[in-house]
Write a protein that holds these residues in place. Structure first.
Motif, PDB file in Angstrom:
ATOM      1  N   LEU A  55     -34.426  66.010  -4.270  1.00 39.23           N
ATOM      2  CA  LEU A  55     -34.363  64.903  -5.215  1.00 39.23           C
ATOM      3  C   LEU A  55     -35.158  65.236  -6.461  1.00 39.23           C
ATOM      4  CD1 LEU A  55     -35.236  62.015  -2.734  1.00 39.23           C
ATOM      5  CD2 LEU A  55     -32.952  62.510  -3.621  1.00 39.23           C
ATOM      6  N   VAL A  56     -34.699  64.711  -7.588  1.00 42.72           N
ATOM      7  CA  VAL A  56     -35.478  64.769  -8.816  1.00 42.72           C
ATOM      8  C   VAL A  56     -35.527  63.356  -9.393  1.00 42.72           C
ATOM      9  CG1 VAL A  56     -33.472  65.380 -10.254  1.00 42.72           C
ATOM     10  CG2 VAL A  56     -35.795  65.909 -11.051  1.00 42.72           C
ATOM     11  N   ALA A  57     -36.686  62.965  -9.881  1.00 40.38           N
ATOM     12  CA  ALA A  57     -36.857  61.663 -10.515  1.00 40.38           C
ATOM     13  C   ALA A  57     -36.809  61.852 -12.024  1.00 40.38           C
ATOM     14  CB  ALA A  57     -38.189  61.041 -10.095  1.00 40.38           C
ATOM     15  N   LEU A  58     -35.950  61.079 -12.685  1.00 36.51           N
ATOM     16  CA  LEU A  58     -35.739  61.209 -14.123  1.00 36.51           C
ATOM     17  C   LEU A  58     -36.113  59.913 -14.835  1.00 36.51           C
ATOM     18  CD1 LEU A  58     -32.235  62.959 -14.074  1.00 36.51           C
ATOM     19  CD2 LEU A  58     -34.470  64.045 -14.384  1.00 36.51           C
ATOM     20  N   ALA A  59     -36.820  60.053 -15.942  1.00 29.89           N
ATOM     21  CA  ALA A  59     -37.150  58.918 -16.803  1.00 29.89           C
ATOM     22  C   ALA A  59     -36.702  59.281 -18.212  1.00 29.89           C
ATOM     23  CB  ALA A  59     -38.648  58.629 -16.776  1.00 29.89           C
ATOM     24  N   GLY A  60     -35.685  58.579 -18.693  1.00 26.34           N
ATOM     25  CA  GLY A  60     -35.140  58.919 -20.008  1.00 26.34           C
ATOM     26  C   GLY A  60     -34.578  60.317 -20.054  1.00 26.34           C
ATOM     27  N   GLY A  61     -34.070  60.784 -18.917  1.00 21.68           N
ATOM     28  CA  GLY A  61     -33.505  62.125 -18.840  1.00 21.68           C
ATOM     29  C   GLY A  61     -34.517  63.221 -18.607  1.00 21.68           C
ATOM     30  N   GLU A  62     -35.809  62.889 -18.609  1.00 27.16           N
ATOM     31  CA  GLU A  62     -36.859  63.885 -18.402  1.00 27.16           C
ATOM     32  C   GLU A  62     -37.313  63.872 -16.942  1.00 27.16           C
ATOM     33  OE1 GLU A  62     -38.311  66.198 -20.458  1.00 27.16           O
ATOM     34  OE2 GLU A  62     -36.609  65.684 -21.740  1.00 27.16           O
ATOM     35  N   PRO A  63     -37.493  65.050 -16.324  1.00 33.00           N
ATOM     36  CA  PRO A  63     -37.956  65.091 -14.931  1.00 33.00           C
ATOM     37  C   PRO A  63     -39.420  64.710 -14.815  1.00 33.00           C
ATOM     38  CG  PRO A  63     -37.759  67.314 -15.819  1.00 33.00           C
ATOM     39  CD  PRO A  63     -37.239  66.397 -16.874  1.00 33.00           C
ATOM     40  N   VAL A  64     -39.711  63.697 -13.992  1.00 34.19           N
ATOM     41  CA  VAL A  64     -41.088  63.218 -13.831  1.00 34.19           C
ATOM     42  C   VAL A  64     -41.570  63.307 -12.381  1.00 34.19           C
ATOM     43  CG1 VAL A  64     -40.958  61.715 -15.838  1.00 34.19           C
ATOM     44  CG2 VAL A  64     -40.316  60.820 -13.588  1.00 34.19           C
ATOM     45  N   GLY A  65     -40.704  63.741 -11.488  1.00 29.63           N
ATOM     46  CA  GLY A  65     -41.094  63.891 -10.095  1.00 29.63           C
ATOM     47  C   GLY A  65     -39.997  64.593  -9.325  1.00 29.63           C
ATOM     48  N   SER A  66     -40.344  65.127  -8.157  1.00 26.88           N
ATOM     49  CA  SER A  66     -39.351  65.789  -7.310  1.00 26.88           C
ATOM     50  C   SER A  66     -39.835  65.757  -5.875  1.00 26.88           C
ATOM     51  CB  SER A  66     -39.111  67.237  -7.758  1.00 26.88           C
ATOM     52  OG  SER A  66     -40.274  68.030  -7.546  1.00 26.88           O
ATOM     53  N   VAL A 109     -36.768  54.602 -13.985  1.00 26.82           N
ATOM     54  CA  VAL A 109     -36.736  55.877 -13.270  1.00 26.82           C
ATOM     55  C   VAL A 109     -35.531  55.903 -12.327  1.00 26.82           C
ATOM     56  CG1 VAL A 109     -37.919  57.375 -11.625  1.00 26.82           C
ATOM     57  CG2 VAL A 109     -39.219  56.213 -13.416  1.00 26.82           C
ATOM     58  N   GLU A 110     -34.813  56.996 -12.354  1.00 22.12           N
ATOM     59  CA  GLU A 110     -33.663  57.206 -11.478  1.00 22.12           C
ATOM     60  C   GLU A 110     -33.976  58.332 -10.500  1.00 22.12           C
ATOM     61  OE1 GLU A 110     -29.129  59.106 -11.743  1.00 22.12           O
ATOM     62  OE2 GLU A 110     -30.393  58.946 -13.536  1.00 22.12           O
ATOM     63  N   LEU A 111     -33.693  58.105  -9.211  1.00 17.97           N
ATOM     64  CA  LEU A 111     -33.813  59.158  -8.215  1.00 17.97           C
ATOM     65  C   LEU A 111     -32.437  59.783  -8.043  1.00 17.97           C
ATOM     66  CD1 LEU A 111     -36.074  57.532  -5.469  1.00 17.97           C
ATOM     67  CD2 LEU A 111     -36.731  58.739  -7.555  1.00 17.97           C
ATOM     68  N   LEU A 169     -34.023  71.059 -13.218  1.00 17.03           N
ATOM     69  CA  LEU A 169     -34.803  69.841 -13.453  1.00 17.03           C
ATOM     70  C   LEU A 169     -35.870  69.670 -12.386  1.00 17.03           C
ATOM     71  CD1 LEU A 169     -31.916  67.398 -14.440  1.00 17.03           C
ATOM     72  CD2 LEU A 169     -33.717  68.255 -15.956  1.00 17.03           C
ATOM     73  N   MET A 170     -35.486  69.935 -11.149  1.00 13.44           N
ATOM     74  CA  MET A 170     -36.436  69.816 -10.038  1.00 13.44           C
ATOM     75  C   MET A 170     -37.588  70.809 -10.204  1.00 13.44           C
ATOM     76  SD  MET A 170     -35.618  70.298  -5.996  1.00 13.44           S
ATOM     77  CE  MET A 170     -36.806  69.781  -4.773  1.00 13.44           C
ATOM     78  N   ALA A 171     -37.267  72.045 -10.551  1.00 13.64           N
ATOM     79  CA  ALA A 171     -38.291  73.069 -10.723  1.00 13.64           C
ATOM     80  C   ALA A 171     -39.237  72.712 -11.869  1.00 13.64           C
ATOM     81  CB  ALA A 171     -37.638  74.427 -10.972  1.00 13.64           C
TER      82      ALA A 171
END
Length: 265
Positions: free
Chosen positions: A174-185, A127-129, A140-142
């Motif tokens: 901030l948006v959290a990305l896993a494999g390019g998919e948004p999984v948190g914000s 996961v990348e923040l 992505l955040m939305a």
């Protein structure tokens, strides 16, 4: 500082002497209340009322605010009521005036320094923040927000885009990305001239809950707040997030309930 001292500081700095929460809005002192006024897509409402407000004064203030926003043509506005506000039956008086109570939240605060080095506060593996700095990041955040909360993010899109275009220094997104998919914000409001920064919108999609992402988002924002000289983080926490935040070191200062007035159509 004791929790009651932090609450008094919060009332003074963020409510009685509130600053606009974004471009295109203004804060006004209107008799015994302080209110924020903006466009239809901005947050509009009462943020503070005088501690000694009595029954007659409360009723007069409620009537005055309904008339004021009605004159602006706004479909709705909010009276943000805290559990220590007076008079004791102010919530009942708001309901009698036509307001509807939304779910209450817990007002929490914690010293920034205590949150900057939380154990296990790195993002989960993979996961990348990523900071939100442009329209693509806002989308992505939305999307993460809609997946996490199951609500439309139209107002969030408007508010974050406006902040990026006109006042990018007053908040963090901030948006959290896993494999390019948004999984948190998550977002953080910075209140210059005060000791507080506010945490907002922290959400994780269902399949990523329980893996430490929420904790990582809190710690990441705490480090930014510390770098910018803020002393406390403040949160209006839902029943889902409040227990997590208490375990991380936040203290409950009371509750806050949004009372919403919707104009008849």
């Amino acid at each position: 500082m004791r929790p009651d001292e932090i609450r008094d500081l919060f009332d003074r700095e963020l409510r009685e002497h509130a600053r606009p929460d974004g471009p295109g809005v203004r804060v006004e002192r209107a008799g015994p209340v302080v209110r924020q006024v903006g466009g239809p897509d901005d947050w509009n409402g009462v943020v503070w009322s005088e501690p000694g407000l009595g029954a007659a004064g409360a009723d007069a203030a409620i009537t005055a605010q309904i008339a004021y926003w009605g004159g602006l043509g706004h479909a709705e506005f909010e009276w943000k009521l805290y559990s220590h506000d007076g008079p004791a039956d102010l919530g009942e008086r708001l309901r009698a005036g036509g307001f509807s109570a939304e779910p209450s939240e817990t007002l929490l605060a914690a010293p920034v320094e205590a949150l900057t080095a939380l154990p296990g506060a790195e993002p989960p593996e993979g996961v990348e923040l990523r900071p939100v700095t442009d329209a693509a990041g806002v989308e992505l955040m939305a999307l993460a927000h809609e997946r996490a909360f199951g609500t439309d993010a139209g107002r969030l899109r408007h508010q974050v885009l406006t902040r990026l275009e006109r006042a990018p220094d007053g908040f963090v997104a901030l948006v959290a990305l896993a494999g390019g998919e948004p999984v948190g914000s998550a977002r953080m409001e910075l209140y210059p001239g005060t000791g507080f920064a506010g945490l907002w919108g922290g959400g994780t999609v269902a399949e990523w809950r329980g893996r430490g992402l929420y904790r990582a988002l809190v710690a990441h924002r705490a480090r930014i707040a510390a770098e910018r000289g803020y002393r406390f983080l403040q949160v209006d926490a839902t029943d889902m997030s409040a227990p997590i935040l208490v375990r991380l070191g936040f203290a409950a200062l009371g509750t806050t309930t949004p009372y919403v007035y919707r104009a008849a159509r």
